[in-house]
Design a protein around this motif. Sequence first.
Motif, PDB file in Angstrom:
ATOM      1  N   ASP A  74      -8.783   8.850  -5.694  1.00  0.00           N
ATOM      2  CA  ASP A  74      -8.395   9.647  -4.521  1.00  0.00           C
ATOM      3  C   ASP A  74      -6.898   9.528  -4.243  1.00  0.00           C
ATOM      4  O   ASP A  74      -6.240  10.513  -3.899  1.00  0.00           O
ATOM      5  N   LEU A  75      -6.406   8.300  -4.413  1.00  0.00           N
ATOM      6  CA  LEU A  75      -4.970   8.078  -4.149  1.00  0.00           C
ATOM      7  C   LEU A  75      -4.107   8.834  -5.147  1.00  0.00           C
ATOM      8  O   LEU A  75      -3.010   9.308  -4.801  1.00  0.00           O
ATOM      9  N   ARG A  76      -4.549   8.952  -6.319  1.00  0.00           N
ATOM     10  CA  ARG A  76      -3.766   9.631  -7.363  1.00  0.00           C
ATOM     11  C   ARG A  76      -3.631  11.130  -7.058  1.00  0.00           C
ATOM     12  O   ARG A  76      -2.791  11.810  -7.623  1.00  0.00           O
ATOM     13  N   GLN A  77      -4.494  11.601  -6.186  1.00  0.00           N
ATOM     14  CA  GLN A  77      -4.426  13.019  -5.812  1.00  0.00           C
ATOM     15  C   GLN A  77      -3.474  13.260  -4.626  1.00  0.00           C
ATOM     16  O   GLN A  77      -3.288  14.384  -4.182  1.00  0.00           O
ATOM     17  N   LYS A  78      -2.916  12.163  -4.107  1.00  0.00           N
ATOM     18  CA  LYS A  78      -1.961  12.255  -2.994  1.00  0.00           C
ATOM     19  C   LYS A  78      -0.567  11.906  -3.492  1.00  0.00           C
ATOM     20  O   LYS A  78      -0.416  11.387  -4.597  1.00  0.00           O
ATOM     21  N   PRO A  79       0.443  12.102  -2.641  1.00  0.00           N
ATOM     22  CA  PRO A  79       1.803  11.785  -3.067  1.00  0.00           C
ATOM     23  C   PRO A  79       1.943  10.302  -3.398  1.00  0.00           C
ATOM     24  O   PRO A  79       1.396   9.444  -2.702  1.00  0.00           O
ATOM     25  N   CYS A 120      -5.637  -7.182  -8.306  1.00  0.00           N
ATOM     26  CA  CYS A 120      -4.662  -6.071  -8.191  1.00  0.00           C
ATOM     27  C   CYS A 120      -5.049  -4.874  -9.054  1.00  0.00           C
ATOM     28  O   CYS A 120      -4.195  -4.197  -9.647  1.00  0.00           O
ATOM     29  N   ARG A 121      -6.328  -4.635  -9.104  1.00  0.00           N
ATOM     30  CA  ARG A 121      -6.807  -3.510  -9.911  1.00  0.00           C
ATOM     31  C   ARG A 121      -6.334  -2.181  -9.328  1.00  0.00           C
ATOM     32  O   ARG A 121      -5.996  -1.261 -10.093  1.00  0.00           O
ATOM     33  N   LEU A 122      -6.331  -2.132  -8.034  1.00  0.00           N
ATOM     34  CA  LEU A 122      -5.878  -0.892  -7.401  1.00  0.00           C
ATOM     35  C   LEU A 122      -4.403  -0.649  -7.686  1.00  0.00           C
ATOM     36  O   LEU A 122      -4.006   0.465  -8.051  1.00  0.00           O
ATOM     37  N   ALA A 123      -3.602  -1.697  -7.479  1.00  0.00           N
ATOM     38  CA  ALA A 123      -2.156  -1.560  -7.705  1.00  0.00           C
ATOM     39  C   ALA A 123      -1.873  -1.151  -9.137  1.00  0.00           C
ATOM     40  O   ALA A 123      -0.889  -0.448  -9.412  1.00  0.00           O
ATOM     41  N   SER A 124      -2.757  -1.587 -10.051  1.00  0.00           N
ATOM     42  CA  SER A 124      -2.566  -1.265 -11.460  1.00  0.00           C
ATOM     43  C   SER A 124      -2.999   0.164 -11.775  1.00  0.00           C
ATOM     44  O   SER A 124      -2.657   0.675 -12.849  1.00  0.00           O
ATOM     45  N   SER A 125      -3.732   0.785 -10.857  1.00  0.00           N
ATOM     46  CA  SER A 125      -4.323   2.087 -11.163  1.00  0.00           C
ATOM     47  C   SER A 125      -3.572   3.254 -10.539  1.00  0.00           C
ATOM     48  O   SER A 125      -3.903   4.408 -10.809  1.00  0.00           O
ATOM     49  N   VAL A 126      -2.608   2.937  -9.692  1.00  0.00           N
ATOM     50  CA  VAL A 126      -1.883   4.020  -9.025  1.00  0.00           C
ATOM     51  C   VAL A 126      -0.380   3.806  -9.178  1.00  0.00           C
ATOM     52  O   VAL A 126       0.068   2.699  -9.509  1.00  0.00           O
ATOM     53  N   ASN A 146       1.631   4.419  -6.600  1.00  0.00           N
ATOM     54  CA  ASN A 146       2.138   4.159  -5.254  1.00  0.00           C
ATOM     55  C   ASN A 146       2.630   2.721  -5.123  1.00  0.00           C
ATOM     56  O   ASN A 146       2.113   1.841  -5.834  1.00  0.00           O
ATOM     57  N   PRO A 147       3.565   2.483  -4.186  1.00  0.00           N
ATOM     58  CA  PRO A 147       3.889   1.101  -3.848  1.00  0.00           C
ATOM     59  C   PRO A 147       2.717   0.483  -3.112  1.00  0.00           C
ATOM     60  O   PRO A 147       2.166   1.063  -2.174  1.00  0.00           O
ATOM     61  N   VAL A 148       2.272  -0.703  -3.609  1.00  0.00           N
ATOM     62  CA  VAL A 148       1.062  -1.345  -3.066  1.00  0.00           C
ATOM     63  C   VAL A 148       1.424  -2.758  -2.634  1.00  0.00           C
ATOM     64  O   VAL A 148       1.928  -3.549  -3.431  1.00  0.00           O
ATOM     65  N   SER A 156       3.911   0.422   9.241  1.00  0.00           N
ATOM     66  CA  SER A 156       4.791   0.474   8.059  1.00  0.00           C
ATOM     67  C   SER A 156       4.109   1.029   6.801  1.00  0.00           C
ATOM     68  O   SER A 156       4.741   1.246   5.777  1.00  0.00           O
ATOM     69  N   VAL A 157       2.768   1.226   6.882  1.00  0.00           N
ATOM     70  CA  VAL A 157       2.065   1.686   5.674  1.00  0.00           C
ATOM     71  C   VAL A 157       1.318   2.978   5.969  1.00  0.00           C
ATOM     72  O   VAL A 157       0.925   3.262   7.100  1.00  0.00           O
ATOM     73  N   ASP A 158       1.087   3.717   4.926  1.00  0.00           N
ATOM     74  CA  ASP A 158       0.387   4.992   5.040  1.00  0.00           C
ATOM     75  C   ASP A 158      -1.108   4.859   4.792  1.00  0.00           C
ATOM     76  O   ASP A 158      -1.903   5.620   5.338  1.00  0.00           O
ATOM     77  N   VAL A 159      -1.452   3.924   3.943  1.00  0.00           N
ATOM     78  CA  VAL A 159      -2.870   3.785   3.595  1.00  0.00           C
ATOM     79  C   VAL A 159      -3.219   2.295   3.604  1.00  0.00           C
ATOM     80  O   VAL A 159      -2.540   1.495   2.943  1.00  0.00           O
ATOM     81  N   ALA A 160      -4.285   1.944   4.326  1.00  0.00           N
ATOM     82  CA  ALA A 160      -4.808   0.569   4.327  1.00  0.00           C
ATOM     83  C   ALA A 160      -6.166   0.586   3.621  1.00  0.00           C
ATOM     84  O   ALA A 160      -7.039   1.414   3.935  1.00  0.00           O
ATOM     85  N   VAL A 161      -6.368  -0.349   2.647  1.00  0.00           N
ATOM     86  CA  VAL A 161      -7.595  -0.366   1.828  1.00  0.00           C
ATOM     87  C   VAL A 161      -8.295  -1.712   1.990  1.00  0.00           C
ATOM     88  O   VAL A 161      -7.674  -2.770   1.818  1.00  0.00           O
ATOM     89  N   PHE A 162      -9.616  -1.641   2.256  1.00  0.00           N
ATOM     90  CA  PHE A 162     -10.504  -2.819   2.218  1.00  0.00           C
ATOM     91  C   PHE A 162     -11.619  -2.503   1.211  1.00  0.00           C
ATOM     92  O   PHE A 162     -12.584  -1.816   1.556  1.00  0.00           O
ATOM     93  N   CYS A 163     -11.437  -2.997   0.045  1.00  0.00           N
ATOM     94  CA  CYS A 163     -12.479  -2.747  -0.959  1.00  0.00           C
ATOM     95  C   CYS A 163     -13.282  -4.021  -1.161  1.00  0.00           C
ATOM     96  O   CYS A 163     -12.799  -4.991  -1.782  1.00  0.00           O
ATOM     97  N   LEU A 164     -14.482  -4.017  -0.613  1.00  0.00           N
ATOM     98  CA  LEU A 164     -15.399  -5.162  -0.741  1.00  0.00           C
ATOM     99  C   LEU A 164     -14.781  -6.455  -0.205  1.00  0.00           C
ATOM    100  O   LEU A 164     -15.111  -7.544  -0.667  1.00  0.00           O
TER     101      LEU A 164
END
Length: 478
Positions: free
Chosen positions: A303-308, A321-327, A329-331, A357-365
């Motif tokens: 979903d993030l890859r579909q955004k700026p 850091c799987r998410l940071a590795s997949s996009v 964006n600055p994470v 200060s952030v645009d997206v906050a993620v809580f994955c599990l």
Amino acid sequence: MFEEPEWVEAAPAIVGLRPVTTQVQAATAPPVKGRKRRHLLATLRALEAASLSQQCPSLPGSDSEEEEEVGRKKRHFQRSSLANVSKEVGKKRKGKCQKQAPFISDSEGKEVERTCHRQAPPLGGISAGEEKGKRKCQEYSYLHPTQSLNSVDQTVHNSRTSTATLDPPKSSRESASPNSSHTLSRKQWRNRQKNKRRHKNKFRPLETQDQVPLKASIEETEVPPAPKSDSQETRAGALRARMTQRLDGARFRYLNEQLYSGPSSAAQCLFQEDPEAFLLYHRGFQRQVKKWPLHPVDRIAKDLRQKPASLVVADFGCGDCRLASSVRNPVHCFDLAALDPRVTVCDMAQVPLEDESVDVAVFCLSLMGTNIRDFLEEANRVLKPGGLLKVAEVSSRFEDIRTFLGAVTKLGFKVIYKVRVPKKSAFVLTFFRIMVFRKEDVNIETGILLFQYKTLGGAVRCSLNRGNTEVCGWSEDL
Ligand SMILES: C[S@@+](CC[C@H](N)C(=O)[O-])C[C@H]1O[C@@H](n2cnc3c(N)ncnc32)[C@H](O)[C@@H]1O
């Protein structure tokens, strides 16, 4: 007419045929009466002469005619005397051959008879056709008296050795051996051969010693110890790995329970004191992930890859850091311990980020611990107004999804959408729920709270807690 008693008395001397005995008998014998006795005496004298010639044989190659004549005479006497002796023996052997005949076939019988005639000493009253063989035997035994015995013995011995496993020697061979021919029947001979073979096998240490290592080496070759130990080691290794895996699984479950049942501060202390436990926890987690049809973080990354890519992301409880590795964006990656250099180690109830200060906050599990409200309020704090809150959780954690959504809404978020992953179908079970919220500046229902939070700080926080408990009642259960 036939003086039976006298003849019977003289008979043993004739059978004995010993020159000395004969000589003594001839010298001391009473006057002979009758033709038979005269014949007997003549025979004895002849035998005496023959025995003398045997004891002092003429040297071969003598040129003297006299010597030759004497030698010839001596040989003649020897032949005749031995002929008489062998005649008696031959009679007995012939009888033996005839006796043995029923035990053998006709052809064998003929062969036996032939052999009897061939090898037996000369016999009286035999046919002219058999004379040649008899003469050969006679000459052989005459010229090599001891040798003949030896040779006969050797023949028997040879026949024993060479044909031991075949037919027993014919009676002729038996007859050639004076020791055995008169006493052994075919059956007896077989038994004797059997016993000799047994005896031979029994006392054959060298052969046995040779065979033992050979057998041992064969056994060693057939059942090599190395593969055995290899398989044992392999099995032991597999068992050890299985036990280690079970132990790791148990430890993972234990740590998981610790993270859910206590406050985040306790979890932080746990991993600080025992960094190994964090690694162990994540090993267990990764084993679980491998069983999943879809990792929810991958869906969030998609979903993030579909955004700026310029949107700033904060990953609360980032793990590896799987998410940071997949996009692109600055994470900002936050966790209780660092599996990756990008991780900021901290309790996510208090992250080192500026407000809004952030645009997206993620809580994955990662909504773990008894203070999940702190995590959500911290996310609200760092999120920009209008920023997105993405939460992924295991479906089984929700008794009623609406309760959860309502409580989050009261925190200043608006539900954008929710989705099940993987997509529910007849063949795929839904493991996770992903919910997306937007941070509202002013919520119509909870606007006062948001205002109070912004203006009054801690006091409002207490009010918010009471409000959640009163309105939703879910926060304590999560
Ligand atoms: C189940 S793992 C999920 C990791 C990652 N989000 C993923 O989906 O791959 C949960 C993670 O949240 C982290 N976590 C739990 N409570 C935390 C807290 N209070 N502060 C920071 N991290 C926390 C755990 O350490 C763990 O790494």
